[in-house]
Design a protein around this motif. Structure first.
Motif, PDB file in Angstrom:
ATOM      1  N   ARG A  42       0.914  -1.189   0.264  1.00  0.00           N
ATOM      2  CA  ARG A  42      -0.148   0.163   0.194  1.00  0.00           C
ATOM      3  C   ARG A  42       1.182   0.777  -0.914  1.00  0.00           C
ATOM      4  N   SER A  43       0.858   2.576  -1.167  1.00  0.00           N
ATOM      5  CA  SER A  43       1.537   3.311  -0.701  1.00  0.00           C
ATOM      6  C   SER A  43       0.413   4.795  -1.449  1.00  0.00           C
ATOM      7  N   ASP A  44       0.679   5.972  -0.802  1.00  0.00           N
ATOM      8  CA  ASP A  44      -0.132   6.949  -1.471  1.00  0.00           C
ATOM      9  C   ASP A  44      -0.173   7.332  -2.632  1.00  0.00           C
ATOM     10  N   GLU A  45       2.128   6.897  -3.382  1.00  0.00           N
ATOM     11  CA  GLU A  45       1.858   7.409  -4.959  1.00  0.00           C
ATOM     12  C   GLU A  45       1.589   6.233  -5.534  1.00  0.00           C
ATOM     13  N   ILE A 199       7.750   2.810   2.397  1.00  0.00           N
ATOM     14  CA  ILE A 199       6.561   2.832   3.137  1.00  0.00           C
ATOM     15  C   ILE A 199       6.211   2.426   4.291  1.00  0.00           C
ATOM     16  N   ASP A 202       1.568  -2.803   6.827  1.00  0.00           N
ATOM     17  CA  ASP A 202       0.643  -2.773   7.279  1.00  0.00           C
ATOM     18  C   ASP A 202       0.756  -3.792   7.973  1.00  0.00           C
TER      19      ASP A 202
END
Length: 203
Positions: A42-45, A199, A202
């Protein structure tokens, strides 16, 4: 700068180069470890994954093609390289010294281009000498350690793993099935993958 160029600059492209396991051969779900890792990261980018497998590929062939193939996928944003060499060198008569040199050349060339690298070691096969596989994995680990490159050891934790061996038994000893690819995914995700990408992992 155009809107398209600005959008591309914010992307992170990850090329994964290696043998048939990069393609997930034998996985009924068609994901392999690369697809599973991508799904669990999971990454915002925006992360773009480009698997580039060649079946039964030696490190000699891999070192000769990686740059040309990756250049076609890399862009103006951040580019990264995952190297996943199998144990084909052992079946094609490539010496251990040459195997080390081939991997070192890839890592050094990538470093010179400021492309961060991550290496997944060759997992066990039952159609190839076990002692030689262990030695090859140790050699690759040493090459990476000397350069500060993350290395995921897969041979040692899977050599006697019941589920991994069951998968190999079903495939003639050459590749895993769904459960085996899940094991490779776990090893990647729990051995520096998120730190390498910078990053959070989780829970």
């Amino acid at each position: 700068m155009s809107a398209y160029a600005a959008e591309q600059t914010g992307r992170r492209r990850i090329c994964v180069i290696g043998d048939e396991l990069v393609a997930g051969v034998g996985d009924a779900r068609g994901l392999g470890w690369t697809g599973r890792v991508a799904a669990r990261t999971r990454s915002d980018e925006v992360l773009e994954y480009y698997p580039l497998p060649v079946p039964n590929e030696t490190t000699t062939a891999l070192s000769a093609r990686w740059e040309t193939e990756c250049n076609r996928r890399f862009g103006p944003g951040e580019n990264r390289l995952v190297v996943a060499p199998g144990s084909a060198d052992l079946r094609h008569g490539v010496t251990l010294a040459r195997s080390r040199l081939n991997l070192a050349n890839v890592l050094d060339d990538a470093s010179a281009r400021q492309i961060p690298t991550f290496v997944l070691g060759p997992p066990p096969r039952t159609d190839t000498d076990a002692a030689a596989q262990a030695e090859l994995s140790t050699a690759f680990s040493d090459v990476c350690s000397r350069r500060g490159v993350p290395y995921v050891e897969t041979y040692a934790p899977l050599a006697d793993h019941e589920q991994w061996l069951a998968d190999l038994a079903s495939s003639g000893g050459t590749h895993p099935e769904q459960a085996g690819y899940g094991l490779l995914t776990w090893l990647v995700l729990h051995n520096g993958w998120h730190d390498w990408l910078g990053i959070p992992q989780d829970d």
